[in-house]
Design a protein around this motif. Structure first.
Motif, PDB file in Angstrom:
ATOM      1  N   ARG A  26       0.802  -1.221   0.000  1.00 40.57           N
ATOM      2  CA  ARG A  26       0.000   0.000   0.000  1.00 40.57           C
ATOM      3  C   ARG A  26       0.833   1.268   0.000  1.00 40.57           C
ATOM      4  NH1 ARG A  26      -4.660  -0.454   4.428  1.00 40.57           N
ATOM      5  NH2 ARG A  26      -5.112   1.580   3.487  1.00 40.57           N
ATOM      6  N   ILE A  27       2.104   1.164   0.378  1.00 41.15           N
ATOM      7  CA  ILE A  27       2.949   2.370   0.428  1.00 41.15           C
ATOM      8  C   ILE A  27       4.122   2.255  -0.538  1.00 41.15           C
ATOM      9  CG2 ILE A  27       4.378   3.853   1.869  1.00 41.15           C
ATOM     10  CD1 ILE A  27       2.762   2.986   4.275  1.00 41.15           C
ATOM     11  N   GLU A  28       4.961   1.237  -0.326  1.00 46.51           N
ATOM     12  CA  GLU A  28       6.223   1.174  -1.049  1.00 46.51           C
ATOM     13  C   GLU A  28       6.041   0.872  -2.533  1.00 46.51           C
ATOM     14  OE1 GLU A  28       9.183  -0.210   2.597  1.00 46.51           O
ATOM     15  OE2 GLU A  28       8.213  -1.738   1.357  1.00 46.51           O
ATOM     16  N   MET A  29       5.176  -0.073  -2.859  1.00 45.08           N
ATOM     17  CA  MET A  29       4.990  -0.407  -4.266  1.00 45.08           C
ATOM     18  C   MET A  29       4.404   0.752  -5.073  1.00 45.08           C
ATOM     19  SD  MET A  29       3.823  -4.409  -3.929  1.00 45.08           S
ATOM     20  CE  MET A  29       3.007  -4.373  -5.507  1.00 45.08           C
ATOM     21  N   PRO A  30       3.313   1.392  -4.614  1.00 48.89           N
ATOM     22  CA  PRO A  30       2.769   2.515  -5.408  1.00 48.89           C
ATOM     23  C   PRO A  30       3.725   3.699  -5.507  1.00 48.89           C
ATOM     24  CG  PRO A  30       1.134   1.687  -3.854  1.00 48.89           C
ATOM     25  CD  PRO A  30       2.429   1.053  -3.480  1.00 48.89           C
ATOM     26  N   LEU A  31       4.371   4.049  -4.391  1.00 51.33           N
ATOM     27  CA  LEU A  31       5.230   5.234  -4.400  1.00 51.33           C
ATOM     28  C   LEU A  31       6.571   4.971  -5.083  1.00 51.33           C
ATOM     29  CD1 LEU A  31       4.545   6.699  -0.850  1.00 51.33           C
ATOM     30  CD2 LEU A  31       3.569   7.390  -3.041  1.00 51.33           C
ATOM     31  N   GLY A  32       6.972   3.702  -5.194  1.00 48.48           N
ATOM     32  CA  GLY A  32       8.217   3.374  -5.891  1.00 48.48           C
ATOM     33  C   GLY A  32       8.016   3.049  -7.350  1.00 48.48           C
ATOM     34  N   LEU A  33       6.771   3.215  -7.836  1.00 48.61           N
ATOM     35  CA  LEU A  33       6.452   2.810  -9.204  1.00 48.61           C
ATOM     36  C   LEU A  33       7.195   3.625 -10.259  1.00 48.61           C
ATOM     37  CD1 LEU A  33       4.720   0.819 -10.762  1.00 48.61           C
ATOM     38  CD2 LEU A  33       2.862   2.494 -10.751  1.00 48.61           C
ATOM     39  N   SER A  34       7.449   4.882  -9.963  1.00 49.70           N
ATOM     40  CA  SER A  34       8.099   5.751 -10.937  1.00 49.70           C
ATOM     41  C   SER A  34       9.485   5.226 -11.322  1.00 49.70           C
ATOM     42  CB  SER A  34       8.222   7.168 -10.376  1.00 49.70           C
ATOM     43  OG  SER A  34       8.925   8.003 -11.274  1.00 49.70           O
ATOM     44  N   LEU A  35      10.293   4.913 -10.313  1.00 48.53           N
ATOM     45  CA  LEU A  35      11.640   4.414 -10.608  1.00 48.53           C
ATOM     46  C   LEU A  35      11.601   3.004 -11.175  1.00 48.53           C
ATOM     47  CD1 LEU A  35      13.743   5.770  -7.605  1.00 48.53           C
ATOM     48  CD2 LEU A  35      13.649   6.605  -9.947  1.00 48.53           C
ATOM     49  N   LEU A  36      10.609   2.210 -10.781  1.00 46.46           N
ATOM     50  CA  LEU A  36      10.481   0.867 -11.350  1.00 46.46           C
ATOM     51  C   LEU A  36      10.188   0.943 -12.846  1.00 46.46           C
ATOM     52  CD1 LEU A  36      10.258  -2.183 -11.260  1.00 46.46           C
ATOM     53  CD2 LEU A  36       7.888  -1.930 -10.474  1.00 46.46           C
ATOM     54  N   ILE A  37       9.285   1.834 -13.237  1.00 48.36           N
ATOM     55  CA  ILE A  37       8.992   2.011 -14.661  1.00 48.36           C
ATOM     56  C   ILE A  37      10.238   2.496 -15.398  1.00 48.36           C
ATOM     57  CG2 ILE A  37       7.666   3.389 -16.312  1.00 48.36           C
ATOM     58  CD1 ILE A  37       5.327   3.270 -14.387  1.00 48.36           C
ATOM     59  N   GLY A  38      11.019   3.350 -14.736  1.00 46.94           N
ATOM     60  CA  GLY A  38      12.275   3.789 -15.336  1.00 46.94           C
ATOM     61  C   GLY A  38      13.225   2.631 -15.563  1.00 46.94           C
ATOM     62  N   GLY A  39      13.274   1.688 -14.610  1.00 45.00           N
ATOM     63  CA  GLY A  39      14.111   0.512 -14.786  1.00 45.00           C
ATOM     64  C   GLY A  39      13.630  -0.378 -15.917  1.00 45.00           C
ATOM     65  N   LEU A  40      12.314  -0.565 -16.008  1.00 38.99           N
ATOM     66  CA  LEU A  40      11.750  -1.348 -17.110  1.00 38.99           C
ATOM     67  C   LEU A  40      12.014  -0.666 -18.448  1.00 38.99           C
ATOM     68  CD1 LEU A  40       8.328  -2.273 -15.467  1.00 38.99           C
ATOM     69  CD2 LEU A  40      10.112  -3.892 -16.134  1.00 38.99           C
ATOM     70  N   ARG A  41      11.930   0.639 -18.450  1.00 38.51           N
ATOM     71  CA  ARG A  41      12.177   1.410 -19.670  1.00 38.51           C
ATOM     72  C   ARG A  41      13.613   1.225 -20.146  1.00 38.51           C
ATOM     73  NH1 ARG A  41      10.865   7.890 -19.654  1.00 38.51           N
ATOM     74  NH2 ARG A  41      11.262   8.376 -21.848  1.00 38.51           N
ATOM     75  N   SER A  42      14.553   1.341 -19.218  1.00 34.14           N
ATOM     76  CA  SER A  42      15.965   1.175 -19.564  1.00 34.14           C
ATOM     77  C   SER A  42      16.250  -0.244 -20.049  1.00 34.14           C
ATOM     78  CB  SER A  42      16.829   1.509 -18.344  1.00 34.14           C
ATOM     79  OG  SER A  42      18.192   1.280 -18.614  1.00 34.14           O
ATOM     80  N   ALA A  43      15.677  -1.235 -19.363  1.00 38.27           N
ATOM     81  CA  ALA A  43      15.898  -2.632 -19.749  1.00 38.27           C
ATOM     82  C   ALA A  43      15.338  -2.920 -21.130  1.00 38.27           C
ATOM     83  CB  ALA A  43      15.257  -3.555 -18.710  1.00 38.27           C
ATOM     84  N   THR A  44      14.145  -2.401 -21.408  1.00 42.11           N
ATOM     85  CA  THR A  44      13.518  -2.646 -22.708  1.00 42.11           C
ATOM     86  C   THR A  44      14.336  -2.040 -23.838  1.00 42.11           C
ATOM     87  OG1 THR A  44      11.324  -2.673 -21.674  1.00 42.11           O
ATOM     88  CG2 THR A  44      11.405  -2.343 -24.062  1.00 42.11           C
ATOM     89  N   LEU A  45      14.817  -0.825 -23.645  1.00 40.27           N
ATOM     90  CA  LEU A  45      15.609  -0.175 -24.690  1.00 40.27           C
ATOM     91  C   LEU A  45      16.932  -0.914 -24.917  1.00 40.27           C
ATOM     92  CD1 LEU A  45      15.030   3.599 -23.860  1.00 40.27           C
ATOM     93  CD2 LEU A  45      13.915   2.196 -25.595  1.00 40.27           C
ATOM     94  N   GLN A  46      17.515  -1.419 -23.845  1.00 40.17           N
ATOM     95  CA  GLN A  46      18.762  -2.173 -24.004  1.00 40.17           C
ATOM     96  C   GLN A  46      18.514  -3.488 -24.744  1.00 40.17           C
ATOM     97  OE1 GLN A  46      20.731  -3.193 -20.342  1.00 40.17           O
ATOM     98  NE2 GLN A  46      22.581  -3.893 -21.364  1.00 40.17           N
ATOM     99  N   VAL A  47      17.422  -4.165 -24.390  1.00 35.96           N
ATOM    100  CA  VAL A  47      17.138  -5.456 -25.005  1.00 35.96           C
ATOM    101  C   VAL A  47      16.732  -5.293 -26.464  1.00 35.96           C
ATOM    102  CG1 VAL A  47      15.605  -7.467 -24.955  1.00 35.96           C
ATOM    103  CG2 VAL A  47      16.572  -6.587 -22.829  1.00 35.96           C
ATOM    104  N   VAL A  48      15.909  -4.273 -26.780  1.00 33.00           N
ATOM    105  CA  VAL A  48      15.445  -4.118 -28.161  1.00 33.00           C
ATOM    106  C   VAL A  48      16.622  -3.850 -29.105  1.00 33.00           C
ATOM    107  CG1 VAL A  48      15.037  -1.616 -28.247  1.00 33.00           C
ATOM    108  CG2 VAL A  48      13.552  -3.157 -29.526  1.00 33.00           C
ATOM    109  N   ALA A  49      17.675  -3.264 -28.583  1.00 30.91           N
ATOM    110  CA  ALA A  49      18.872  -3.058 -29.397  1.00 30.91           C
ATOM    111  C   ALA A  49      19.715  -4.337 -29.487  1.00 30.91           C
ATOM    112  CB  ALA A  49      19.710  -1.927 -28.816  1.00 30.91           C
ATOM    113  N   THR A  50      19.783  -5.075 -28.363  1.00 35.81           N
ATOM    114  CA  THR A  50      20.631  -6.263 -28.320  1.00 35.81           C
ATOM    115  C   THR A  50      20.024  -7.448 -29.054  1.00 35.81           C
ATOM    116  OG1 THR A  50      21.368  -5.500 -26.137  1.00 35.81           O
ATOM    117  CG2 THR A  50      21.967  -7.733 -26.757  1.00 35.81           C
ATOM    118  N   VAL A  51      18.699  -7.494 -29.155  1.00 32.06           N
ATOM    119  CA  VAL A  51      18.031  -8.609 -29.844  1.00 32.06           C
ATOM    120  C   VAL A  51      18.518  -8.743 -31.281  1.00 32.06           C
ATOM    121  CG1 VAL A  51      15.770  -9.304 -30.784  1.00 32.06           C
ATOM    122  CG2 VAL A  51      15.986  -8.729 -28.386  1.00 32.06           C
ATOM    123  N   THR A  52      19.094  -7.699 -31.813  1.00 31.74           N
ATOM    124  CA  THR A  52      19.643  -7.738 -33.172  1.00 31.74           C
ATOM    125  C   THR A  52      20.612  -8.904 -33.355  1.00 31.74           C
ATOM    126  OG1 THR A  52      19.477  -5.327 -33.229  1.00 31.74           O
ATOM    127  CG2 THR A  52      20.829  -6.362 -34.915  1.00 31.74           C
TER     128      THR A  52
END
Length: 241
Positions: free
Chosen positions: A138-164
């Motif tokens: 109820r506290i940590e997961m919702p309020l930490g969502l911003s940085l978690l999405i940032g981590g997913l964003r970084s991982a996705t961009l790295q993988v989409v380039a590496t999948v080549t």
């Protein structure tokens, strides 16, 4: 400029809809590898990251492992795992590499998001009698969502380039055109495929930006906007005034 124009002409040519690997099929394969690998990495890394952020234990180990994973040579690791797993399991070998590359960013985003929360908010939750599980969900997961999405964003961009590099072991994707173009010295094809990969990365980056905007709670842990302050943030009943 002529090479760039020819590359765009290559992308939109009707010939891209036919042949050994049509462009739409290559894009679908590329995205399937990307989303599948990031999803598996998220299932592994997010719970561990939340646990580290909540308990404060194991952060040093996570940082060390994340740094070591980022230093791995992706192409060499794919070839090594294909040799170890066997040609019949080359898809699994490639996905394993992409998952390993995606885990560090997601793990860092998960535990950093929890660690960044104002401790007074968590202390207020404990003072109100919330259990550790309630604090986490109820506290940590919702309020930490911003940085978690940032981590997913970084991982996705790295993988989409590496999948080549998946095309190097015959798994298709947009890297197929680059590997084929290198063999035939077809620089128009190489540039065209590269442009498509960059466009995919930009589209995915934009989608994550929208997700971060609409998924993150508007109430900040540092500046609660509700009239009730911290108790309202935690979902406690408010006294009428």
């Amino acid at each position: 400029m002529n090479l760039l124009a020819e590359a765009f002409a290559w992308i939109f040519s009707p010939a891209r809809l036919t042949g050994t690997l049509p462009l739409p099929t290559a894009i679908a394969q590329h995205l399937a590898f990307t989303f599948g690998s990031v999803a598996i990495a998220a299932v592994i890394a997010i719970p561990i990251g939340w646990l580290i952020g909540h308990t404060g234990r194991g952060r040093e180990v996570a940082v060390f492992l994340s740094g070591a994973a980022r230093a791995l040579p992706a192409l060499g690791l794919v070839v090594l795992l294909v040799m170890l797993f066997g040609v019949s399991l080359k898809t699994e070998a490639a996905v394993t590499v992409f998952v390993v590359l995606a885990i560090p960013s997601i793990l860092a985003g998960a535990y950093a998001g929890v660690e960044s929360i104002d401790r007074s908010v968590i202390d207020a939750g404990r003072a109100m009698g919330m259990t550790e599980w309630q604090i986490l969900f109820r506290i940590e997961m919702p309020l930490g969502l911003s940085l978690l999405i940032g981590g997913l964003r970084s991982a996705t961009l790295q993988v989409v380039a590496t999948v080549t590099i998946a095309a190097y072991v015959g798994l298709g994707g947009l890297g197929f055109y680059i590997i084929q173009g290198l063999g035939t010295r077809d620089f128009v094809q190489i540039l065209g495929a590269s442009i498509v990969i960059v466009a995919l990365a930009l589209v995915l980056d934009g989608l994550y930006a929208l997700l971060a905007r609409f998924a993150v709670p508007r109430t900040s842990a540092r500046r609660p906007r509700s009239r009730g302050g911290i108790p309202a943030l935690l979902g406690a009943p408010q006294l009428s005034r």
